[in-house]
Design a protein around this motif. Structure first.
Motif, PDB file in Angstrom:
ATOM      1  N   MET A 175       0.729  -1.309  -0.092  1.00 38.22           N
ATOM      2  CA  MET A 175      -0.044  -0.098   0.094  1.00 38.22           C
ATOM      3  C   MET A 175       0.761   1.507  -0.057  1.00 38.22           C
ATOM      4  N   ASP A 176       1.672   1.416   1.138  1.00 36.96           N
ATOM      5  CA  ASP A 176       2.414   2.665   1.391  1.00 36.96           C
ATOM      6  C   ASP A 176       3.461   2.828   0.089  1.00 36.96           C
ATOM      7  N   ASP A 177       3.105   3.990  -0.556  1.00 36.11           N
ATOM      8  CA  ASP A 177       4.163   4.364  -1.600  1.00 36.11           C
ATOM      9  C   ASP A 177       4.202   3.377  -2.908  1.00 36.11           C
ATOM     10  N   THR A 178       3.006   2.896  -2.932  1.00 35.27           N
ATOM     11  CA  THR A 178       2.822   1.854  -4.357  1.00 35.27           C
ATOM     12  C   THR A 178       1.522   2.428  -4.735  1.00 35.27           C
ATOM     13  N   LEU A 179       0.348   2.280  -3.848  1.00 37.35           N
ATOM     14  CA  LEU A 179      -1.235   2.667  -4.125  1.00 37.35           C
ATOM     15  C   LEU A 179      -1.267   4.093  -3.590  1.00 37.35           C
ATOM     16  N   VAL A 180      -0.665   4.367  -2.618  1.00 36.55           N
ATOM     17  CA  VAL A 180      -0.843   5.812  -1.946  1.00 36.55           C
ATOM     18  C   VAL A 180       0.505   6.367  -1.995  1.00 36.55           C
ATOM     19  N   LEU A 181       0.751   7.606  -2.344  1.00 33.14           N
ATOM     20  CA  LEU A 181       2.029   8.364  -2.040  1.00 33.14           C
ATOM     21  C   LEU A 181       2.324   8.767  -0.535  1.00 33.14           C
ATOM     22  N   THR A 182       2.384   7.662   0.373  1.00 38.50           N
ATOM     23  CA  THR A 182       2.495   8.081   1.703  1.00 38.50           C
ATOM     24  C   THR A 182       3.651   9.038   2.067  1.00 38.50           C
ATOM     25  N   SER A 183       4.840   8.840   1.332  1.00 37.35           N
ATOM     26  CA  SER A 183       5.752   9.838   1.830  1.00 37.35           C
ATOM     27  C   SER A 183       5.485  11.143   1.503  1.00 37.35           C
ATOM     28  N   LYS A 184       4.849  11.320   0.699  1.00 38.57           N
ATOM     29  CA  LYS A 184       4.396  12.869   0.232  1.00 38.57           C
ATOM     30  C   LYS A 184       3.432  13.267   1.168  1.00 38.57           C
ATOM     31  N   HIS A 185       2.514  12.574   1.586  1.00 33.78           N
ATOM     32  CA  HIS A 185       1.409  12.935   2.527  1.00 33.78           C
ATOM     33  C   HIS A 185       2.145  13.090   3.915  1.00 33.78           C
ATOM     34  N   ASP A 186       3.026  12.404   4.145  1.00 33.15           N
ATOM     35  CA  ASP A 186       4.053  12.306   5.539  1.00 33.15           C
ATOM     36  C   ASP A 186       4.429  13.840   5.372  1.00 33.15           C
ATOM     37  N   ALA A 187       5.195  14.107   4.490  1.00 32.53           N
ATOM     38  CA  ALA A 187       6.073  15.381   4.432  1.00 32.53           C
ATOM     39  C   ALA A 187       4.802  16.672   4.732  1.00 32.53           C
ATOM     40  N   THR A 188       3.681  16.542   4.124  1.00 31.34           N
ATOM     41  CA  THR A 188       2.990  17.603   4.367  1.00 31.34           C
ATOM     42  C   THR A 188       2.406  17.453   6.007  1.00 31.34           C
ATOM     43  N   ALA A 189       2.262  16.697   6.367  1.00 35.26           N
ATOM     44  CA  ALA A 189       1.857  16.277   7.819  1.00 35.26           C
ATOM     45  C   ALA A 189       2.815  16.740   8.727  1.00 35.26           C
ATOM     46  N   TYR A 190       4.042  16.712   8.329  1.00 35.47           N
ATOM     47  CA  TYR A 190       5.221  17.029   9.380  1.00 35.47           C
ATOM     48  C   TYR A 190       5.327  18.550   9.259  1.00 35.47           C
TER      49      TYR A 190
END
Length: 298
Positions: free
Chosen positions: A65-80
């Motif tokens: 899922m993470d960074d495959t189906l959803v760009l989790t790293s991008k969303h993490d950066a926004t959250a940080y």
């Protein structure tokens, strides 16, 4: 979906200008292992659905899922970033450098993302990590505990608020399912956190079968978690492929389970390092998967 350019070299290294702009060309890189799996595909790739009567070689597709189906790293950066702004604007935290607080949290999180004893709930634990990061920046104990909870809530709310499948993912999965292929998510992480993320991206309306490692005896790349997926999909290892962004968990896991093929989602174009498992296929994003399947079934 059409193939604009395909370049084959030993080791799967691309040549030419294809793929210089993400989305400008559809590029599928094949490693030497492809020649063992689908010799006929070394010279030709087709993306059409196999015609009636052709044997369907790929009966199941397993997805990270993470960074495959959803760009989790991008969303993490926004959250940080949202957390850093919260620290910056909170009274009593003036001495704390917001970026240092975030950096200290990341370091603490990398070491212990959740309570390994299972006594402390994951959200409480991560609020505690933020509090610890604040204390390291000079915030007093009482205030750090309160602000730490707020930091975690801000991070969680911000990330989940934008945690969606990449455009085209739902259409891709439904297309695979319509062809009679089982699609299974296998995601590593704490059960509560991963289930919240699955809900946020509406995975339950698309995938009928989902495995979260926090609810299993072992994480990826352990063979056992892939064997469970094979059982859920009712297929043999050589009838399934796994798609993911991590060489150490996804690609190694596919090898451990002796699956038909592994597909590495290398969105950033990171060079393949020596000493790690080489994927059978490398793609820029998961939407290129139909060409991989066509190659395997050619």
């Amino acid at each position: 979906l059409t193939v604009a350019s395909i370049n084959l070299q030993p080791g799967g290294k691309p040549t030419g200008a294809a793929g210089t702009k993400r989305g400008a060309f559809l590029r599928v890189e094949l490693t030497r292992a492809l020649r063992k799996i689908a010799p006929a595909a070394a010279s030709t790739l087709r993306t059409e659905t196999p015609p009636p009567g052709r044997r369907m070689k790929v009966k199941a597709v397993f997805f990270d899922m993470d960074d495959t189906l959803v760009l989790t790293s991008k969303h993490d950066a926004t959250a940080y970033h949202a957390v850093a702004e919260l620290v910056k604007s909170t009274g009593g935290c003036e001495a704390a450098d917001p970026q240092r607080v975030v950096a200290d949290f990341k370091r603490l999180f990398a070491a212990d993302p959740w309570d390994k004893t299972g006594r402390i709930a994951v959200h409480e634990w991560r609020g505690g990590l933020w509090a610890q990061a604040l204390r390291q920046q000079g915030v007093d104990n009482i205030l750090s505990a309160e602000v730490g909870k707020a930091c975690h809530n801000t991070f969680d709310t911000t990330r989940l608020g934008q945690f969606k499948f990449l455009p085209g993912v739902e259409k891709l999965v439904r297309s695979l399912q319509s062809e009679g292929r089982e699609c299974v998510i296998i995601t590593n992480g704490d059960a509560t956190v991963q289930r919240d993320k699955l809900k946020a991206c509406d995975a339950y309306s698309v995938f009928r079968k989902i495995i979260v490692s926090g609810e299993e005896p072992e994480n990826k790349p352990a063979r056992s978690i892939f064997l469970k997926a094979l059982g859920m999909a009712n297929c043999e290892p050589k009838e399934a492929i796994h798609v993911g962004d991590s060489l150490s968990t996804d690609i190694q896991g596919a090898y451990n389970a002796d699956l038909l093929a592994s597909v590495w989602v290398n969105e950033r174009g990171v060079p393949l390092q020596e000493g790690v498992s080489s994927p059978h296929f490398t793609v820029r994003d998961v939407l290129q998967l139909p060409s991989v399947i066509a190659a395997l079934e050619a």
